[in-house]
Motif scaffolding. Structure first.
Motif, PDB file in Angstrom:
ATOM      1  N   ALA A 116      42.269  56.277  35.163  1.00 17.60           N
ATOM      2  CA  ALA A 116      42.576  55.834  36.527  1.00 17.60           C
ATOM      3  C   ALA A 116      43.251  56.943  37.334  1.00 17.60           C
ATOM      4  O   ALA A 116      42.984  57.090  38.530  1.00 17.60           O
ATOM      5  CB  ALA A 116      43.458  54.590  36.492  1.00 17.60           C
ATOM      6  N   ALA A 160      41.675  58.240  40.658  1.00 21.02           N
ATOM      7  CA  ALA A 160      42.498  58.051  41.849  1.00 21.02           C
ATOM      8  C   ALA A 160      42.648  59.343  42.645  1.00 21.02           C
ATOM      9  O   ALA A 160      42.717  59.305  43.885  1.00 21.02           O
ATOM     10  CB  ALA A 160      43.867  57.510  41.461  1.00 21.02           C
ATOM     11  N   ALA A 203      39.497  59.487  44.614  1.00 19.48           N
ATOM     12  CA  ALA A 203      39.481  58.410  45.612  1.00 19.48           C
ATOM     13  C   ALA A 203      40.421  58.734  46.769  1.00 19.48           C
ATOM     14  O   ALA A 203      40.081  58.494  47.935  1.00 19.48           O
ATOM     15  CB  ALA A 203      39.873  57.087  44.956  1.00 19.48           C
ATOM     16  N   ALA A 204      41.586  59.281  46.466  1.00 20.97           N
ATOM     17  CA  ALA A 204      42.521  59.668  47.530  1.00 20.97           C
ATOM     18  C   ALA A 204      41.933  60.779  48.384  1.00 20.97           C
ATOM     19  O   ALA A 204      42.076  60.769  49.613  1.00 20.97           O
ATOM     20  CB  ALA A 204      43.858  60.104  46.928  1.00 20.97           C
ATOM     21  N   LEU A 237      41.936  52.703  46.262  1.00 23.90           N
ATOM     22  CA  LEU A 237      42.704  52.355  45.064  1.00 23.90           C
ATOM     23  C   LEU A 237      42.222  51.040  44.459  1.00 23.90           C
ATOM     24  O   LEU A 237      42.213  50.881  43.231  1.00 23.90           O
ATOM     25  CB  LEU A 237      44.195  52.305  45.387  1.00 23.90           C
ATOM     26  N   VAL A 293      39.273  51.945  42.488  1.00 27.83           N
ATOM     27  CA  VAL A 293      39.693  52.552  41.216  1.00 27.83           C
ATOM     28  C   VAL A 293      40.058  51.454  40.221  1.00 27.83           C
ATOM     29  O   VAL A 293      39.688  51.514  39.042  1.00 27.83           O
ATOM     30  CB  VAL A 293      40.883  53.518  41.430  1.00 27.83           C
TER      31      VAL A 293
END
Length: 183
Positions: A53, A57, A60-61, A151, A154
Protein backbone atom coordinates in the motif's frame (compact mmCIF):
# COMPACT_ATOMS: atom_id res chain seq x y z
CA UNK A 1 -22.21 2.19 -14.42
CA UNK A 2 -19.55 4.26 -16.15
CA UNK A 3 -18.10 5.45 -12.82
CA UNK A 4 -18.01 1.87 -11.48
CA UNK A 5 -15.55 0.60 -14.10
CA UNK A 6 -12.43 2.29 -12.71
CA UNK A 7 -13.19 0.78 -9.28
CA UNK A 8 -13.65 -2.68 -10.78
CA UNK A 9 -10.34 -2.29 -12.63
CA UNK A 10 -8.59 -1.24 -9.41
CA UNK A 11 -10.00 -4.29 -7.58
CA UNK A 12 -9.28 -6.61 -10.52
CA UNK A 13 -5.66 -5.52 -10.77
CA UNK A 14 -5.36 -6.08 -7.01
CA UNK A 15 -6.75 -9.60 -7.35
CA UNK A 16 -4.32 -10.36 -10.17
CA UNK A 17 -1.49 -9.06 -7.99
CA UNK A 18 -2.57 -11.48 -5.30
CA UNK A 19 -1.98 -14.41 -7.67
CA UNK A 20 1.55 -13.26 -8.41
CA UNK A 21 4.14 -15.00 -6.19
CA UNK A 22 6.03 -11.69 -5.98
CA UNK A 23 3.02 -10.20 -4.17
CA UNK A 24 3.98 -12.21 -1.10
CA UNK A 25 1.87 -15.33 -0.96
CA UNK A 26 5.03 -17.47 -1.15
CA UNK A 27 6.49 -15.71 1.90
CA UNK A 28 3.23 -15.92 3.79
CA UNK A 29 2.91 -19.63 2.96
CA UNK A 30 6.54 -20.21 3.95
CA UNK A 31 5.89 -18.59 7.34
CA UNK A 32 2.87 -20.85 7.82
CA UNK A 33 4.66 -24.02 6.72
CA UNK A 34 7.75 -23.23 8.80
CA UNK A 35 5.72 -22.66 11.96
CA UNK A 36 3.30 -25.52 11.12
CA UNK A 37 0.50 -23.02 11.75
CA UNK A 38 -1.66 -21.73 8.91
CA UNK A 39 -2.63 -18.73 11.03
CA UNK A 40 0.99 -17.56 10.85
CA UNK A 41 0.58 -17.33 7.07
CA UNK A 42 -2.40 -15.04 7.58
CA UNK A 43 -0.46 -12.93 10.12
CA UNK A 44 2.14 -12.28 7.44
CA UNK A 45 -0.48 -10.51 5.32
CA UNK A 46 -0.42 -7.28 7.36
CA UNK A 47 3.24 -6.39 6.70
CA UNK A 48 2.77 -7.39 3.06
CA UNK A 49 -0.22 -5.04 2.86
CA UNK A 50 1.62 -2.16 4.53
CA UNK A 51 4.57 -2.35 2.13
CA UNK A 52 2.41 -2.78 -0.96
CA UNK A 53 0.00 0.00 0.00
CA UNK A 54 2.87 2.40 0.72
CA UNK A 55 4.33 1.81 -2.73
CA UNK A 56 0.99 2.17 -4.51
CA UNK A 57 0.11 5.24 -2.41
CA UNK A 58 3.24 7.03 -3.65
CA UNK A 59 2.10 6.65 -7.24
CA UNK A 60 -1.53 7.46 -6.38
CA UNK A 61 -0.44 10.67 -4.65
CA UNK A 62 1.67 11.59 -7.67
CA UNK A 63 -1.33 11.10 -9.96
CA UNK A 64 -3.67 12.98 -7.62
CA UNK A 65 -1.35 15.97 -7.42
CA UNK A 66 -0.34 15.76 -11.08
CA UNK A 67 3.34 15.45 -10.20
CA UNK A 68 5.93 13.87 -12.41
CA UNK A 69 9.06 12.23 -11.20
CA UNK A 70 12.44 13.59 -12.24
CA UNK A 71 14.01 10.78 -14.26
CA UNK A 72 17.62 11.75 -13.53
CA UNK A 73 17.01 11.98 -9.77
CA UNK A 74 15.33 8.57 -9.75
CA UNK A 75 18.19 7.01 -11.73
CA UNK A 76 20.81 8.51 -9.39
CA UNK A 77 18.91 7.32 -6.30
CA UNK A 78 18.43 3.80 -7.70
CA UNK A 79 22.04 3.59 -8.85
CA UNK A 80 23.28 4.74 -5.44
CA UNK A 81 21.24 2.06 -3.70
CA UNK A 82 22.62 -0.62 -6.03
CA UNK A 83 26.20 0.54 -5.35
CA UNK A 84 25.64 0.55 -1.57
CA UNK A 85 24.11 -2.93 -1.72
CA UNK A 86 26.92 -4.26 -3.92
CA UNK A 87 29.64 -2.83 -1.66
CA UNK A 88 28.01 -4.33 1.45
CA UNK A 89 27.35 -7.65 -0.23
CA UNK A 90 30.76 -8.17 -1.82
CA UNK A 91 32.79 -6.77 1.08
CA UNK A 92 32.07 -9.89 3.11
CA UNK A 93 30.90 -7.71 5.98
CA UNK A 94 27.21 -8.33 5.63
CA UNK A 95 25.64 -7.57 9.00
CA UNK A 96 24.42 -10.68 10.82
CA UNK A 97 20.94 -9.14 11.09
CA UNK A 98 20.65 -9.21 7.30
CA UNK A 99 21.27 -12.97 7.21
CA UNK A 100 18.59 -14.00 9.73
CA UNK A 101 14.97 -14.63 8.64
CA UNK A 102 13.05 -11.40 8.24
CA UNK A 103 10.50 -10.30 10.79
CA UNK A 104 7.40 -8.23 10.11
CA UNK A 105 9.40 -5.06 9.40
CA UNK A 106 11.63 -6.90 6.93
CA UNK A 107 8.60 -8.39 5.19
CA UNK A 108 6.99 -4.94 4.92
CA UNK A 109 10.19 -3.48 3.47
CA UNK A 110 10.50 -6.37 1.02
CA UNK A 111 6.87 -5.89 -0.02
CA UNK A 112 7.43 -2.16 -0.56
CA UNK A 113 10.54 -2.79 -2.66
CA UNK A 114 8.90 -5.52 -4.77
CA UNK A 115 5.76 -3.48 -5.38
CA UNK A 116 7.83 -0.47 -6.33
CA UNK A 117 10.18 -2.49 -8.56
CA UNK A 118 7.44 -4.16 -10.56
CA UNK A 119 5.38 -0.98 -10.88
CA UNK A 120 2.32 -1.93 -8.85
CA UNK A 121 1.16 1.66 -8.64
CA UNK A 122 1.94 2.44 -12.26
CA UNK A 123 -0.53 -0.10 -13.60
CA UNK A 124 -3.27 1.65 -11.62
CA UNK A 125 -2.67 4.99 -13.36
CA UNK A 126 -5.18 4.35 -16.19
CA UNK A 127 -7.88 3.68 -13.58
CA UNK A 128 -6.79 6.50 -11.25
CA UNK A 129 -6.89 9.22 -13.89
CA UNK A 130 -10.66 8.96 -14.51
CA UNK A 131 -11.27 8.74 -10.75
CA UNK A 132 -9.04 11.64 -9.74
CA UNK A 133 -9.18 13.94 -12.74
CA UNK A 134 -12.50 13.09 -14.33
CA UNK A 135 -15.79 14.97 -14.18
CA UNK A 136 -16.58 13.90 -10.63
CA UNK A 137 -17.25 15.77 -7.44
CA UNK A 138 -13.56 15.34 -6.58
CA UNK A 139 -12.62 17.59 -9.47
CA UNK A 140 -14.60 20.40 -7.87
CA UNK A 141 -13.06 19.66 -4.48
CA UNK A 142 -9.54 20.16 -5.84
CA UNK A 143 -6.41 18.16 -5.13
CA UNK A 144 -7.50 17.06 -1.66
CA UNK A 145 -10.63 15.38 -3.07
CA UNK A 146 -8.55 13.69 -5.75
CA UNK A 147 -6.09 12.53 -3.12
CA UNK A 148 -8.89 10.99 -1.05
CA UNK A 149 -10.22 9.14 -4.10
CA UNK A 150 -6.70 7.96 -4.93
CA UNK A 151 -6.19 6.69 -1.38
CA UNK A 152 -9.58 4.95 -1.50
CA UNK A 153 -8.44 3.27 -4.72
CA UNK A 154 -5.26 2.16 -2.96
CA UNK A 155 -7.40 0.65 -0.21
CA UNK A 156 -9.64 -1.21 -2.68
CA UNK A 157 -6.61 -2.45 -4.63
CA UNK A 158 -4.78 -3.62 -1.50
CA UNK A 159 -7.88 -5.32 -0.05
CA UNK A 160 -8.43 -7.30 -3.26
CA UNK A 161 -4.74 -8.25 -3.39
CA UNK A 162 -4.76 -9.38 0.25
CA UNK A 163 -7.89 -11.45 -0.16
CA UNK A 164 -6.38 -13.42 -3.03
CA UNK A 165 -2.91 -13.58 -1.42
CA UNK A 166 -4.46 -14.94 1.79
CA UNK A 167 -6.48 -17.55 -0.10
CA UNK A 168 -3.46 -18.75 -2.05
CA UNK A 169 -1.16 -18.82 1.01
CA UNK A 170 -3.77 -20.68 3.08
CA UNK A 171 -4.35 -23.13 0.25
CA UNK A 172 -0.63 -23.80 -0.08
CA UNK A 173 -0.32 -24.40 3.68
CA UNK A 174 -3.33 -26.71 3.67
CA UNK A 175 -2.12 -28.56 0.56
CA UNK A 176 1.37 -29.08 1.94
CA UNK A 177 -0.07 -30.27 5.23
CA UNK A 178 -2.16 -32.88 3.39
CA UNK A 179 0.80 -33.97 1.25
CA UNK A 180 3.11 -34.28 4.25
CA UNK A 181 0.53 -36.13 6.38
CA UNK A 182 -0.05 -38.70 3.60
CA UNK A 183 3.66 -39.41 3.14
Amino acid sequence: MESLWPWLVVAGVGAIHGLNPAAGWMWAAAWGVRSKDRRQALRALMPIAVGHAASVALVAAAVAFGMSMDRLAMQVAAGSLVVVFAVLHFSGRTPKAVRVPAGHAGLALWSFMMATAHGAGLMLVPALIPLCMGGTAAQEAGASGSLMLALAAVGVHTAAMLAVTGLVASGVCRGLKLILSNS
